[in-house]
Design a protein around this motif. Sequence first.
Motif, PDB file in Angstrom:
ATOM      1  N   ALA A  52       0.844  -1.198   0.000  1.00  0.00           N
ATOM      2  CA  ALA A  52       0.000   0.000   0.000  1.00  0.00           C
ATOM      3  C   ALA A  52       0.872   1.238   0.000  1.00  0.00           C
ATOM      4  O   ALA A  52       2.001   1.226   0.504  1.00  0.00           O
ATOM      5  CB  ALA A  52      -0.922   0.022   1.221  1.00  0.00           C
ATOM      6  N   GLY A  90      -2.814  -1.102  -2.276  1.00  0.00           N
ATOM      7  CA  GLY A  90      -3.718  -0.292  -1.468  1.00  0.00           C
ATOM      8  C   GLY A  90      -3.383   1.185  -1.565  1.00  0.00           C
ATOM      9  O   GLY A  90      -2.218   1.561  -1.726  1.00  0.00           O
ATOM     10  N   ARG A 119      -9.668  -1.316  -2.455  1.00  0.00           N
ATOM     11  CA  ARG A 119      -8.263  -1.139  -2.049  1.00  0.00           C
ATOM     12  C   ARG A 119      -8.030   0.184  -1.324  1.00  0.00           C
ATOM     13  O   ARG A 119      -6.890   0.615  -1.157  1.00  0.00           O
ATOM     14  CB  ARG A 119      -7.355  -1.204  -3.280  1.00  0.00           C
ATOM     15  N   LEU A 351      -7.962  -4.567   0.278  1.00  0.00           N
ATOM     16  CA  LEU A 351      -6.918  -4.236   1.246  1.00  0.00           C
ATOM     17  C   LEU A 351      -7.168  -4.973   2.554  1.00  0.00           C
ATOM     18  O   LEU A 351      -6.225  -5.423   3.217  1.00  0.00           O
ATOM     19  CB  LEU A 351      -6.876  -2.726   1.452  1.00  0.00           C
TER      20      LEU A 351
END
Length: 372
Positions: A52, A90, A119, A351
């Motif tokens: 992420a 993410g 996400r 996510l």
Amino acid sequence: MAESDFFLGLELAGTGIHPASWRRDDSRAEDLFTGGYWVDAVTAAEKAGVDAVFVPDSFGLQPGGAGVARGRLDAVAIAARVAAATRHIGLLPQGAVTHTEPFHLAKAIQSLDFATAGRAGWEVTVSEGGEQARAFGRKDEQDAASLWHEANEAIEVVTRLWDSWEDDAEIRDVPTGRFIDRDKLHYIDFAGDNFSVRGPSITPRSPQGQSIVAVRADDDASTGVAVRRADLIRFAASDLNSARALRTALRTAVRAADRDPDAVRVLLDVEVHLADSAETAHDEVVQLDRWTTDAPASLRHIGTPATLRELLGAVGASGAADGVVLRPLAIPAAVRHLTALTRKPVSSGTLRDRLELPRPVSRYAQQGAAAS
């Protein structure tokens, strides 16, 4: 801790967190206010196996005057721009609550969650100082306790709004002409010290149900909110022993707040600069500091992808954190070398799936089921 379980985040702050990073030949400072700069950085991070990216934001200019890169694009807008160019990574933009209505933030993050097929996250932040207060002219400067009390209420409003549509509220019943089942939309009826919001949201419940909420535990006020509200808690430490002690303290505080510590991920911030050799990396940081001296705010790693891989392994093995958020001193240099980490590609899914966190059930659906 297996590599597949170790969360790796990347913070994308301008050309890098070092105030002189824009002066490097490879900084791409001329592209900073273009969509292409951000797309290139995030897609490179995705190819490198980063889980992420975090995108900082503020309503104030960067401190430091003419010697630093100043000005910024909106973090949620950046995340929306890169959403279509990515498939797995993410996206967690910062959103300040101090001068922003939580209804607007809830809708923006819900929309991003739809755009990314689950996400999206939201890193909660506040607007400190008189400069930002004067820019809006709506209220006086607040101290940390007041700012984070307001943030705590804002998170409550946002998460209630995310729950205000049940998952099956959108029925699209052509014979009866009903697009939604109004009985499955709920007023949130929140009344606090800073907000009075009835709701419901105007956006359906998003793919994750509730997007991931992240909070940095920087002081007592923010830590208090983090342990009560966050799915991801970011923290800084000077070394791994300190990090392990702080992680233990945070998990203890989460449990004291009547939450399951295993349902919260604690992430260690690590400042990083990478090059082909450790000597080159150190020389490049020396050059950055000649332009503008920068004192580390957390654990700092200057070296190669191989030495960074060793550090990540040490963090995981020591139990110092559930993952790391890399904060590059110079972003283009960092993302260019991250592919050499040879991490496994990020798997598909939301996510929440990547974090192994359950998808929450709408609190209002639960209330309705209990009532019946």
